[in-house]
Design an enzyme around this catalytic site. Structure first.
Site: not given
Ligand code: FAD
Ligand code: NAI
Length: 478
Positions: A325, A124, A216, A457, A333
């Site tokens: 995000d 979009g 880190e 408990h 999420a």
């Molecule tokens: P997204 O999930 O990124 O979805 C955006 C969607 O928009 C995508 O499907 C993309 O294809 C689509 N899109 C983009 N641009 C366009 C366009 N122009 N037109 C149409 N479609 C488009 N969060 C938690 O709370 N708990 C967790 O345990 C957790 N674990 C994570 C683990 C990893 C490895 C990662 C990377 C993230 C994790 N997160 C976790 C973060 C979580 O995934 C995100 O915060 C969440 O998915 C954000 O939701 P969103 O809908 O904003 O975006």
């Molecule tokens: P993050 O922001 O959690 O951590 C990034 C880390 O990389 C920080 O500690 C930062 O200081 C370090 N860093 C940045 N630049 C660097 C460099 N040049 N060299 C070395 N270290 C560097 O980001 P991450 O782990 O990539 O996750 C992205 C997002 O996804 C998170 O912010 C979180 O919101 C979401 N997420 C959530 C999860 C959950 O809710 N359980 C699980 C995984 C992801």
């Protein structure tokens, strides 16, 4: 004539698909476009965004498999169970993960059909505005289609940030996409960034036998967590054999026959090279705003790439909202989902409210880490008087029975009113236990409210009650 909708949602991640469902429940005609970042084998877009396809859900499937493996290897003997020849079939583990992703993403498609949401397959982007509404071009595999919508919810999410000199190929040097797809456990795994992904994914492969080194840049890690939790985590992760090197500067990553070498400078200025089979880059994420053509409706991202919004997720363009995000706030999420509901309900004239302070955080390490509300360091810097109650899992019968007795729960309450200001957990099932803290904070409960509530408990939830009791120094089992 172009298709017309009351509401168009751009992006079908947890923010977008939940916004679409809630808007449809409220009686709007709704479409959601998704540009197929994640196709299924038939080339159809898989819905659910990062969360379902390359984030929360697949990663937690791997966390569960690797925890089960580690338990079998390390903890079954404690129960008097002997098992020999325990091994892990990584390909099978990945197949299980894929099956969960397929089921969940298909579930979103089912919900779209059930709620009569039109799925538009394509990217979009804005083309402008007319009296009829916003014009959006959907660029799909079969060409472009223009649709018109009165209201638009941008939910385009985020993608992994990469750094110079470290070229991600998602085979040897991976971001979250490749890191969840390894076909065998690496012998040596390097991770850049000791954030949430680094710790969770690093722990998965450590449990499966990899020697994991996390590099880190900051002098400490888990900066957003309460300082006592990060201290405890640091101690436990070290004991588990996770090597975390703080204060490093990353140099050049080079692919070689065996994998990859990564040059870095340590906190004393000495230069090193880490040799590993695989390298994961997890240094944060950047919002997806490019190709949205925001200028066509007078919007532009801020200097960090986020779409500016007010407390109600409204952008400066009337009737255009942005959630998840792609806007300020934690990249979680459940935050994206709640913002989706908030916007849909506002469109229906309701007056919803989101309290970001009572949004829980969870990190799925062993043990889990979870918190809600303020940390001690935040309260100190605000000059707020507070009381602390802490209770260890080691004094809880259920935790001992489960063999999961590491960690503690800490509760912070206002010194005068006793209102709960924060709950911090490191321990088994923290991800579930924290919901009680979040609920208490939503209701502005006092620590006494939790202390006087009968808890089952034996259960881990008794640790929450004891932490509340400890605020007035009347914990019963310690
Ligand atoms: P997204 O999930 O990124 O979805 C955006 C969607 O928009 C995508 O499907 C993309 O294809 C689509 N899109 C983009 N641009 C366009 C366009 N122009 N037109 C149409 N479609 C488009 N969060 C938690 O709370 N708990 C967790 O345990 C957790 N674990 C994570 C683990 C990893 C490895 C990662 C990377 C993230 C994790 N997160 C976790 C973060 C979580 O995934 C995100 O915060 C969440 O998915 C954000 O939701 P969103 O809908 O904003 O975006
Ligand atoms: P993050 O922001 O959690 O951590 C990034 C880390 O990389 C920080 O500690 C930062 O200081 C370090 N860093 C940045 N630049 C660097 C460099 N040049 N060299 C070395 N270290 C560097 O980001 P991450 O782990 O990539 O996750 C992205 C997002 O996804 C998170 O912010 C979180 O919101 C979401 N997420 C959530 C999860 C959950 O809710 N359980 C699980 C995984 C992801």
């Amino acid at each position: 004539m172009n298709k017309q909708f009351d509401v168009l949602v751009i992006g079908a991640g947890p923010g977008g698909y939940i916004a679409a469902i809630r808007a449809a429940q409220l009686g709007f005609s709704v479409a959601c476009c998704e540009f197929s970042a994640y196709d299924d084998p038939a080339g159809e877009p898989r819905l659910g965004g990062t969360c379902l396809n390359a984030g929360c859900i697949p990663l937690k499937a791997l966390v569960a498999s690797s925890e089960a493996f580690e338990k079998a290897v390390l903890h079954l003997p404690d129960h008097g169970i002997s098992a020999s020849g325990i091994s892990i079939d990584v390909a099978k583990m990945q197949k299980r993960k894929e099956a969960i992703v397929t089921k969940m993403t298909a579930g979103v498609k089912f919900l779209f059909r059930k709620n009569k949401i039109t799925l538009l397959k394509g990217r979009g982007s804005f083309a402008g505005k007319t009296d009829a509404g916003y014009r959006i071009i959907i660029s799909g595999k079969d060409g472009n289609e223009e649709v018109v919508a009165q209201k638009v919810i941008i939910a385009t999410g985020s993608k992994a940030r990469h750094i110079p000199n470290v070229q991600v190929d998602n085979v040897t040097i991976c971001d979250n996409e490749g890191a969840l797809k390894f076909t065998e456990a690496p012998k040596k795994l390097g991770v850049i960034g000791a954030g949430v992904i680094g710790l969770e994914v690093g722990s998965v492969w450590r449990r499966l036998g990899a020697e994991v080194t996390i590099l880190e840049v900051m002098p400490s890690f888990l900066g957003a967590a309460d300082e006592s939790i990060s201290r405890e985590a640091s101690k436990l992760f070290l004991k588990q054999g996770l090597h975390i090197k703080l204060g490093v500067r990353i140099g050049q990553a080079k692919l070689n026959d065996k994998g990859v070498s990564i040059a870095y400078t340590d906190d004393q200025g000495s230069e090193h090279t880490l040799e590993c089979d695989k390298l994961i880059v997890s240094v944060g994420r950047i919002p997806n705003t490019e190709q949205l053509n925001l200028e066509a409706i007078g919007l532009q991202p801020d200097e960090r790439g986020f779409i500016p919004v007010n407390d109600h997720c409204a952008t400066a363009a009337p009737g255009v909202y942005a959630i998840g995000d792609v806007v300020r706030g934690p990249m979680l999420a459940h935050k994206a989902e709640d913002e989706g509901v908030l916007v849909a309900e506002q469109l229906a004239g309701q007056k919803p409210h989101l309290d970001y302070n009572s949004m829980p955080w969870v990190i799925y390490t062993t043990p889990e880490i979870a918190w809600v509300g303020k940390t001690e360091q935040q309260l100190r810097s605000e000059g707020r008087e507070y009381k602390v109650g802490q209770f260890p899992f080691a004094a809880n019968g259920r935790a001992l029975g489960l063999g999961d007795s590491e960690g503690f729960i800490k509760m912070l309450a206002d010194a005068a009113s006793d209102e709960i200001l924060g709950v911090h957990i490191i321990g088994a099932s923290a991800s579930d236990l924290i919901a009680e803290g979040a609920l208490a904070m939503e209701f502005r409960a006092s620590s006494e409210d939790i202390a006087r509530t009968c808890h089952p408990h034996p259960s881990l939830s008794e640790v929450m009650r004891e932490a509340a009791l400890a605020i007035e120094k009347r914990a019963l089992n310690m």
